[in-house]
Write an enzyme that holds these catalytic residues in place. Sequence first.
Site, PDB file in Angstrom:
ATOM      1  N   GLY A 160     -34.633 -36.098 -26.976  1.00 56.86           N
ATOM      2  CA  GLY A 160     -34.554 -36.630 -25.611  1.00 56.86           C
ATOM      3  C   GLY A 160     -33.751 -37.914 -25.694  1.00 56.86           C
ATOM      4  CG  ASP A 161     -32.098 -40.229 -22.440  1.00 54.79           C
ATOM      5  OD1 ASP A 161     -33.311 -39.935 -22.360  1.00 54.79           O
ATOM      6  OD2 ASP A 161     -31.555 -41.075 -21.700  1.00 54.79           O
ATOM      7  CB  THR A 162     -34.989 -43.131 -24.249  1.00 58.51           C
ATOM      8  OG1 THR A 162     -35.923 -42.124 -23.853  1.00 58.51           O
ATOM      9  CG2 THR A 162     -34.243 -43.674 -23.037  1.00 58.51           C
ATOM     10  NE  ARG A 221     -27.511 -35.990 -19.158  1.00 61.46           N
ATOM     11  CZ  ARG A 221     -26.689 -36.941 -19.609  1.00 61.46           C
ATOM     12  NH1 ARG A 221     -25.982 -37.662 -18.753  1.00 61.46           N
ATOM     13  NH2 ARG A 221     -26.553 -37.155 -20.898  1.00 61.46           N
ATOM     14  CB  ALA A 232     -27.607 -37.383 -29.891  1.00 59.23           C
ATOM     15  CG  ASP A 281     -28.718 -40.117 -26.614  1.00 62.79           C
ATOM     16  OD1 ASP A 281     -28.421 -40.655 -25.527  1.00 62.79           O
ATOM     17  OD2 ASP A 281     -29.054 -38.916 -26.725  1.00 62.79           O
TER      18      ASP A 281
END
Length: 308
Positions: free
Chosen positions: A28-30, A165, A253, A256
């Site tokens: 997940g991004d974070t 998004r 990612a 990220d």
Amino acid sequence: MRFSIIGECMAELAPTDTTGEFRLGFAGDTFNTAWYLARCTPDAQVSYVTAVGDDAISGQMTDFMRDAGIDVSHVQTASNRTIGLYMISLKDGERSFAYWRGQSAARTLADDPSALTRAVAGADMIYFSGITLGVLPSDRREPLLNVLRQARAAGSTIAFDPNLRPKLWASDIEMTTAIMQAATVSDVVLPSFEDESDWFDDSDPQATADRYLGAGAKTVIVKNGADGVLYVEGSTRGDVPVEPVAQVVDTTAAGDSFNAGVFAGMAKGKTIAEAIADACTLSRAVVQHRGALVLIEPDNLSQNDAAS
Ligand code: AMP
């Protein structure tokens, strides 16, 4: 240095070489940023702030975070929910994603603002994204921003990646309005020019930087794929070139890991230009491998370790 990173981590089902078989992962991004940051800065405390269920898969994901060296003491439990899921499909070499996250536990992470305040108390840097905001019910976004506003007043640096998004939002205008509100509580904004030009009609990376500086950010770092990075910090403006890879394997990612590289550089006391150069080295390695979380040896990631 202490980092608090707020957002949603999901179960990931990725296809294997055997048709119909999938491998379970977590991303997940974070969370991806937290994972890379913990690898790059073993001396820093990286805390992930989210909510999970109390079922087996939630426990497995929390164990995965802990095993990656991430502090999970502020992972809340929403007992009647579970974590979100996404599945990757491959067709003719192209990846597409299906998501099941509408009822995920992470949507409750801002239900208790006092728990959130405790979670981020004393953090040197707090990081969140447009996805963190987008997964929240609309009436939970302002409470989250309020906690961040107070943490900023108490001395934390707030970092934000807009990560636009549109599918997470009821409308485009709801998304762009919320993103600009988030920028008003942020010190460091790390947008990607391609998304920003689509949704804010920015003519060039400088226009993106100017918009976030106008909203109150002190530092803006505009990623632009292989076309280099523009940064503006106070009255300092600079460009950091990117050495393009010959063959991009998977850009998942990229942004990220780039953000983690910047934060790791900041934690080591590097200049912003040095931190961005390190971030480029890391994300350049990441786009040459498949998947969000690429096991690259931290020793190979930094070009400018003299200051560490
Ligand atoms: P993006 O979000 O697409 O702008 O990418 C984030 C970062 O990943 C960029 O700032 C680059 O440092 C790195 N990156 C992305 N694409 C490439 C590429 N083709 N070659 C080298 N680095 C890349």
